[in-house]
Design a protein around this motif. Structure first.
Motif, short mmCIF file in Angstrom:
data_model
loop_
_atom_site.label_atom_id
_atom_site.label_comp_id
_atom_site.label_asym_id
_atom_site.label_seq_id
_atom_site.Cartn_x
_atom_site.Cartn_y
_atom_site.Cartn_z
N CYS A 196 -5.76 -2.84 -1.21
CA CYS A 196 -6.66 -2.46 -0.11
C CYS A 196 -7.71 -3.53 0.14
O CYS A 196 -8.05 -3.85 1.28
CB CYS A 196 -7.33 -1.12 -0.42
N LEU A 202 0.83 -1.20 0.00
CA LEU A 202 0.00 0.00 0.00
C LEU A 202 0.87 1.26 0.00
O LEU A 202 0.58 2.23 -0.71
CB LEU A 202 -0.94 0.00 1.22
N MET A 236 -3.62 -0.40 -6.34
CA MET A 236 -3.87 0.12 -4.99
C MET A 236 -5.20 -0.39 -4.46
O MET A 236 -5.32 -0.83 -3.30
CB MET A 236 -3.87 1.65 -5.05
#
Length: 811
Positions: free
Chosen positions: A208, A153, A204
């Motif tokens: 997540c 991340l 991303m």
């Protein structure tokens, strides 16, 4: 036909695909298969080469990634390695650039934090009680995964900021740009950066999503684990306090006059007291929780068995547990119930096994000079130096089949024989997973050599092996478990050296019996082939077919080990299988590889499909989603320097007190080799083999002497019989044939192989080995029709008494 596009790279995942690599000015760019994993970029000619031949690898932690044009890019690590690569399209090149940047950032972080992570792992000691070591290992693995996701991340965030700034600058330049010739170039840059920004944003989002999923799935589990560990610690403290009080009371009673009442009253009080009942109740709750953790009901449901108990006749025999109760929960029940008896030996900690052995020395040896005269000979008759060996005997390698004993534990709890067959079949495949890198030859056991594997406290089973024959070499193996199964096998190895490869054909049967269902399974092993004996890197392949048969129900599982082929597109080391009932109806399909994992799925419908390559009609099975039934345990750290031993194999040759004098742990040449003294080990190995040959000649001499005495006795009886017959014939009595009455089988105390009659040829009997195994006896098994050696008892009783007078001196 166009190939499917690879997915968008996700941080931390393996990324694979085709790229064009510059080779030379003659061939130009050549199509190669590239694999990006764990910060390393490797390439192969084809996907099939991934299992054995890597053409090159570059470490991205110190590499530079440069973009040349719309489809070309360069990867170099300071000049030593330079890869000029070309993608099929600009978008494909951008996917690879993003994946390479992510992998480079992760590799750099892992390299910087490797020392710190090692210290963190070493400080986490196993928690005593129920599955402490396994739970700590699982917790460490999960924490490492979460930390990796957090780093992904962070890396994605940096990339998004970087690409977002570049995109903003391009947009600003586009706004102030006049309409002219450079408009197209600027628009192309904006499009490229926007595409990079979109790809990174998707990565991303995926990272997540993975992080959130892991956090949600493990948060409640960790909370329950924490509460359970706290309750276990409290109960352990209460148990220790209770034992301390009992010890103090007994000590005071011993000093007084009334010894007998002092020994009885505390034990009665501890049995009837409310604390003991409270411990048992709490322990039962904990067992339910850990059952749900260890064996969740995903596809095949293993129902509870309230009639099965670990110990009958004690206060804990009334516990009814859910299915999947593991060894640790049993050990903790024993720990909690130790307060009910005056035996503090229950609190003795489980022995810690070693996790390392001395590294393998790097000794040079001319292989061809030794092997060129051995082509076509039996391997067991070749005097091989220890340089080709590993510091384990064949008996210890045979015991390694119990590496995944949990599969048999789960099979023992099954009520359905077809479900049980799936676990037994997975167990047969799992025994080969330890051989994928094990190119060393195990020591040939001496006649009478034994090996015990006592894991009764840790895992609930005991195992014993004995070398029952020297020519041909044969080993018998017997293992039994408190979970309700027995495994026995007799293996004879037939091996031939063919120049380029070595074929090892295991002969003999393996049988598994379950106490509760009385199901009796049997199967045989497949052929093992060691390739590149003379030139190249050694590698091992398993090929053949196995039929696992349930002799009680008629169920059958047909497993096929596909041999490796350079031209095949299948996954290397592939194993497939079908479980059928006695009528031939298929119920389950198994698939996977013998070195990694196996999956199974339930068949809902089957139909006949198109004809195969050999003209046979294929069967198409419609199945439910496949579920994992077995997965290989990771090798310990530094296994490549320790003969690629598994965690169990590292403990097999560990010195242990109380074993028999014939145990493989006491073998001197094997011990010297493990310690790195190979020259001394070769000399000791030659001494032991010569001693074994001398002992065999002595047995043959005794056998010949016994046969000679038997023949002389038969001759005297024959002469006496003829004199009796002649005297009877003189009295006009009818002549009688003495053969049936005097030369029946009961008159021959020695079984002479090849003897046709009294005066028939008995050449083979003069060389018969009269050796009888010490702990095993040969029988003909009724259910399978196999003749094999089975355990006749006495070994574990002799170990408890410490009496080994019956053992021969073989070392």
């Amino acid at each position: 036909m166009s190939e499917p596009k690879p997915p968008t790279p996700t941080p931390g995942d393996t990324y694979k695909g085709w790229l064009f690599k510059w080779t030379n000015y003659i061939k130009g760019y050549q199509r190669r298969w590239f694999v990006l994993s764990n910060g390393l970029l490797s390439y192969y000619r084809t996907q099939a080469e991934m299992g054995h031949t890597c053409r090159g690898t570059i470490n991205l932690a110190t590499a530079n990634i440069a973009v040349e044009d719309s489809c070309n890019f360069v990867i170099s690590n300071g000049g030593a390695q330079i890869y000029h690569l070309k993608a099929s399209s600009e978008v494909e090149r951008q996917r690879w650039i993003t994946a390479l940047e992510l992998a480079k950032a992760n590799a750099a972080n892992m390299q910087d934090e490797s020392d710190d992570s090692g210290d963190d792992c070493s400080t986490l000691a196993p928690v005593p009680g129920q599955g402490g070591g396994c739970r700590n290992s699982e917790l460490q693995s999960t924490l490492r995964t979460l930390n990796s996701k957090v780093e992904d991340l962070s890396t994605c965030n940096d990339l998004i900021v970087k690409h977002g700034s570049a995109l903003q600058r391009s947009l600003s330049e586009l706004e102030g740009l006049r309409v002219g010739a450079d408009m197209g170039e600027k628009i192309r840059q904006v499009t490229e950066r926007a595409t990079l920004f979109r790809i990174t944003s998707n990565a991303m989002i995926n990272a997540c999503r993975d992080f959130l999923s892991l956090a949600q799935s493990h948060s409640k589990r960790w909370q329950k684990s924490l509460l359970s560990e706290r309750d276990q610690r409290i109960r352990l403290e209460e148990t220790l306090e209770q034992l301390a009080k009992q010890h103090n009371h007994l000590e005071r009673a011993f000093r007084g006059a009334t010894v007998q009442p002092s020994f009885s009253n505390p034990s009665l009080g501890s049995k009837d007291g409310p604390s003991g009942k409270g411990d048992a109740s709490d322990e039962d709750d904990d067992n339910e929780f850990f059952d749900a953790m260890e064996d969740p009901a995903e596809f095949i449901t293993v129902p509870a068995d309230p009639k099965y108990h670990r110990r009958s006749g004690s206060n804990i025999s009334g516990f009814s547990t859910e299915t999947g109760m593991d060894d640790q929960s049993y050990d903790e029940v024993s720990l909690a119930s130790s307060a009910e008896s005056s035996q503090p030996l229950e609190l003795e900690p489980i022995r810690r096994r070693r996790t390392r052995i001395p590294d393998k020395p790097n000794y040079y040896l001319n292989l061809w000079s030794i092997m060129k005269n051995c082509i076509g000979k039996e391997l067991s008759k070749i005097p091989m130096p220890v340089n080709f060996n590993e510091p384990l005997s064949m008996l210890q390698r045979l015991s390694e089949d119990l590496e995944y004993y949990e599969l048999l534990d789960k099979a023992a709890k099954c009520h359905n024989s077809l479900e049980q067959m799936c676990y037994v079949a997975a167990f047969t495949v799992s025994s080969y997973s330890t051989t994928v890198h094990r190119t060393g030859k195990p020591f040939n056991p001496l006649l009478g050599e034994t090996f015990e594997l006592d894991r009764l406290r840790e895992c609930g089973y005991r195992s014993l092996c004995e070398q029952v024959s020297h020519h041909p070499p044969a080993a018998a193996h017997h293992a039994f478990s408190e979970k309700g199964w027995t495994l026995r096998q007799e293996i004879t190895l037939a091996s031939k050296f063919r120049g380029k490869y070595l074929s090892i054909m295991p002969l003999g049967s393996i049988q598994c019996l379950f106490d509760k269902s009385n199901n009796h399974y049997s199967w045989k092993k497949v052929t093992t082939t060691v390739h590149n004996i003379i030139v190249g890197k050694l590698w091992i392949d398993q090929s053949g077919e196995i039929d696992v048969v349930n002799h009680k129900t008629g169920d059958r599982c047909h497993l096929k080990f596909a041999p490796y082929s350079y031209f095949s597109r299948d996954v290397p080391r592939k194993v497939t299988g079908v479980v059928t009932d006695k009528d031939g109806k298929a119920h389950y399909v198994l698939s996977g590889t013998w070195d990694e994992k196996m999956e199974f799925s339930r068949i809902m419908q089957s139909s006949k499909g198109e004809n195969g390559t050999e003209g046979k009609q294929r069967t198409v099975y419609q199945t439910l989603k496949a579920k994992e039934i077995w997965k290989k345990n990771p090798l310990p750290e530094g296994a490549e320097n320790m003969y690629y031993f598994s965690s169990l194999a590292l403990t097999l040759n560990e010195p242990e007190e109380g074993v028999a004098p014939t145990d493989s742990r006491r073998r001197p040449d094997q011990r010297l080799m493990e310690e790195g003294h190979w020259d001394e080990a070769n000399a000791e190995k030659q001494r032991l083999e010569e001693k074994q040959r001398f002992a065999r000649r002595e047995r043959e001499r005794e056998s010949v002497k016994g046969v000679t005495l038997a023949e002389e006795a038969d001759a005297q009886e024959s002469a006496a019989a003829e004199s009796d017959i002649s005297s009877e014939n003189t009295e006009d009595s009818p002549p009688q044939t003495p053969v049936a009455s005097y030369f029946g089988p009961s008159q021959f105390p020695y079984s002479m192989e090849g003897k046709e009659g009294l005066n028939g040829p008995a050449a083979k009997s003069t060389h018969q080995d009269i050796y009888q195994p010490l702990w095993f006896k040969k029988i003909e098994e009724v259910a399978s029709g196999e003749t094999l050696h089975i355990y006749k008892g006495g070994y574990w009783e002799a170990k408890e008494q410490g009496v080994w007078d019956m053992c021969p001196e073989i070392f």
